[in-house]
Enzyme design. Structure first.
Site, PDB file in Angstrom:
ATOM      1  N   THR A 190       0.780  -1.177  -0.092  1.00 27.42           N
ATOM      2  CA  THR A 190      -0.126   0.063   0.040  1.00 27.42           C
ATOM      3  C   THR A 190       0.753   1.383   0.040  1.00 27.42           C
ATOM      4  O   THR A 190       1.997   1.133   0.409  1.00 27.42           O
ATOM      5  CB  THR A 190      -1.038  -0.081   1.308  1.00 27.42           C
ATOM      6  OG1 THR A 190      -1.727   1.148   1.328  1.00 27.42           O
ATOM      7  CG2 THR A 190      -0.070   0.151   2.567  1.00 27.42           C
ATOM      8  N   HIS A 197      16.514  33.850  42.349  1.00 31.06           N
ATOM      9  CA  HIS A 197      15.488  34.591  42.496  1.00 31.06           C
ATOM     10  C   HIS A 197      15.703  35.953  41.544  1.00 31.06           C
ATOM     11  O   HIS A 197      15.109  37.245  41.670  1.00 31.06           O
ATOM     12  CB  HIS A 197      14.912  34.973  43.722  1.00 31.06           C
ATOM     13  CG  HIS A 197      14.685  33.965  44.537  1.00 31.06           C
ATOM     14  ND1 HIS A 197      13.411  33.092  44.488  1.00 31.06           N
ATOM     15  CD2 HIS A 197      15.242  33.317  45.472  1.00 31.06           C
ATOM     16  CE1 HIS A 197      13.482  32.135  45.259  1.00 31.06           C
ATOM     17  NE2 HIS A 197      15.012  32.292  45.872  1.00 31.06           N
ATOM     18  N   SER A 232      23.833  47.175  15.692  1.00 28.42           N
ATOM     19  CA  SER A 232      22.451  48.169  15.562  1.00 28.42           C
ATOM     20  C   SER A 232      22.820  49.205  14.368  1.00 28.42           C
ATOM     21  O   SER A 232      23.782  49.713  14.006  1.00 28.42           O
ATOM     22  CB  SER A 232      22.214  49.084  16.814  1.00 28.42           C
ATOM     23  OG  SER A 232      21.316  49.860  16.628  1.00 28.42           O
TER      24      SER A 232
END
Length: 483
Positions: free
Chosen positions: A106, A154, A284
């Protein structure tokens, strides 16, 4: 390259030639032909009437030519069936085999088995590239294992670590990715020779009810394709959970790359560490002084995209109907190549970044010195107690001075003057002589076992994991494209 039609940036800008070639139309169609050759060979070996000439002609035409594509395109437009169009084109090149190509099979015999080959070979292409990145970052970790830097929990200054010790955290994640990808590749099972619903009924008919020969055919083709395992109960397609599994593994690698890229971007923001920046590179268009971390930003961007892909694969698996439905076809044509091309692009970027990380020890030390007096307070308290002071009183005295010094830093923008304050308070006189960079203010005294941990990690975790990749690492090009 056409400038008048949209093209995926994966090919034009990001991915390598080897990965692009793997998912090319020529590789796909040629792999289908190879699968038909393996099927015909195995059927002939097991007694079916397929001539040696048919096999020879198929082998001679195993690679798709441009003319073959043209023939297949005309036939597909007519028949609306891509696999049968390629069967027709293959038969024109191998006329002795025209009536035997695809015998008993198939469409998914070629489409799905080919996809499994691409999954396997794609993972194989990625593994040495990831191993190379691990090796480079490991060398970096060893080089900077002794350089103290400020640690963060943190997002706030915490106990010092070292530059090399921080890099091992990235490497540990990459080692997990390496193992995950190795496992995913090892778990792959060939679909094999199964027929329309997976029952092998068509092949049982071909071999006149001989179950042993049908099983042998399945095993023979699996071996010819280079797989050690096959699915015994695959349906018309292979289990779409395989795609989901591989996608999750590659998405996990994407999260690693985004995490590493984000860490480096934060360190670049603090001017402690930078990705490579070339001599004529422009950071930049407006701010000429800038050195934007464009590679790590791209890593974060592509990593985020890769992480989003498993959702589609999960839904495709969940929505398959019984022995198969075709609503998986279009999305898989897009997402399978895309996830490998993105992962490949991330390998190229990470290789490039890890090849030229720039460290700024003076900035690192300056930032560390701003916080070190606070880090030293616990040790100062313990030294005072050793000399007879009350622990509670020492804690209160240094708490008051610490808050005063913190206010000077935050409210007045001045340097941390905690040490000067301690030197002026009579209570701390027993430790005044020890408030030097060789003793209580020595950054190396606050990094714990960081250097030793780097060495242990490299020797016990990294080197064994990379042992099988030594030759491959040496042979992988750092990049085939401009990054």
């Amino acid at each position: 390259m056409s400038y008048d039609e949209w093209q995926s940036p994966m090919g034009a800008r990001y991915a390598s030639k080897d990965m692009l070639r793997l998912f090319s139309a020529r590789t796909r169609a040629s792999t289908w032909r190879q699968l038909w050759i393996w099927l015909a060979e195995a059927e002939r070996e097991l007694g079916l009437d397929i001539s040696e000439e048919a096999i020879s002609q198929m082998k001679a035409a195993s690679t798709m030519t441009d003319e073959d594509f043209a023939v297949a395109a005309i036939e597909e437009k007519r028949r609306r069936h891509d696999v049968m169009a390629h069967v027709h084109a293959f038969g024109q090149r191998a006329p002795a085999a025209a009536g035997k190509i695809h015998l008993g099979a198939t469409s998914c015999y070629v489409t799905d088995n080919a996809d499994l080959i691409f999954l396997r070979d794609g993972l194989s292409l990625l593994l040495p590239k990831i191993a190379r990145c691990i090796k480079k970052l490991s060398d970096f970790a060893v080089q900077y294992k002794d350089l103290p830097c400020l640690g963060f929990t943190h997002g706030q200054p915490a106990q010092p670590i070292t530059v090399g010790r921080r890099a091992t955290q990235w490497i540990e994640s990459l080692l997990m990715d390496l193992r995950n990808i190795e496992r995913a590749r090892s778990d792959l099972r060939f679909r094999g020779v199964k027929g329309t619903t997976g029952t092998q009924a068509s092949f049982l008919e071909l071999f006149h009810g001989n179950h042993a020969k049908v099983k042998a055919l399945d095993e023979l083709v699996t071996k010819k394709a280079g797989f050690s395992k096959r699915s015994i109960v695959s349906v018309q397609t292979y289990n779409r959970k395989i795609d989901f599994d591989v996608a999750n593994v590659l998405a996990s690698f994407g999260t690693t790359c985004e995490h590493i890229g984000t860490d480096i971007r934060h360190l670049a923001m603090m001017k402690e560490l930078e990705e490579p920046f070339e001599k004529d590179q422009i950071g930049s268009s407006a701010m000429a002084y800038k050195r934007n971390p464009m590679r790590c930003e791209r890593m974060s961007s592509l990593g985020r995209k890769l992480t989003s892909l498993p959702q589609g694969f999960g839904q495709t698996y969940a929505h398959q109907w019984f022995e198969r439905s075709l609503d998986d076809s279009a999305i898989r044509r897009i997402d399978i190549p895309e996830m490998f091309l993105i992962a490949d692009s991330l390998c190229i970027l990470l290789d490039n970044v890890s090849s030229g990380l720039v460290v700024y020890p003076a900035v690192i030390n300056s930032r560390l010195q701003q916080e070190l007096p606070f880090m030293a307070t616990e040790t100062i308290i313990m030294r005072l107690v050793e000399k007879g002071a009350s622990r509670q009183e020492a804690h209160e005295q240094i708490r008051v001075l610490s808050h005063q010094a913190g206010a000077v830093v935050k409210q007045e923008g001045k340097a941390n003057d905690l040490v000067d304050r301690i030197r002026k308070e009579k209570f701390f006189e027993p430790v005044w002589a020890e408030l030097t960079e060789n003793d209580l203010l020595n950054p190396a005294k606050f990094i714990g076992r960081s250097p030793e941990q780097v060495d242990e990690f490299v020797q016990e975790e990294v080197e064994p994991a990379l042992a099988s990749y030594k030759e491959a690492i040496a042979g992988v090009a750092a990049s085939e494209i401009h990054v």
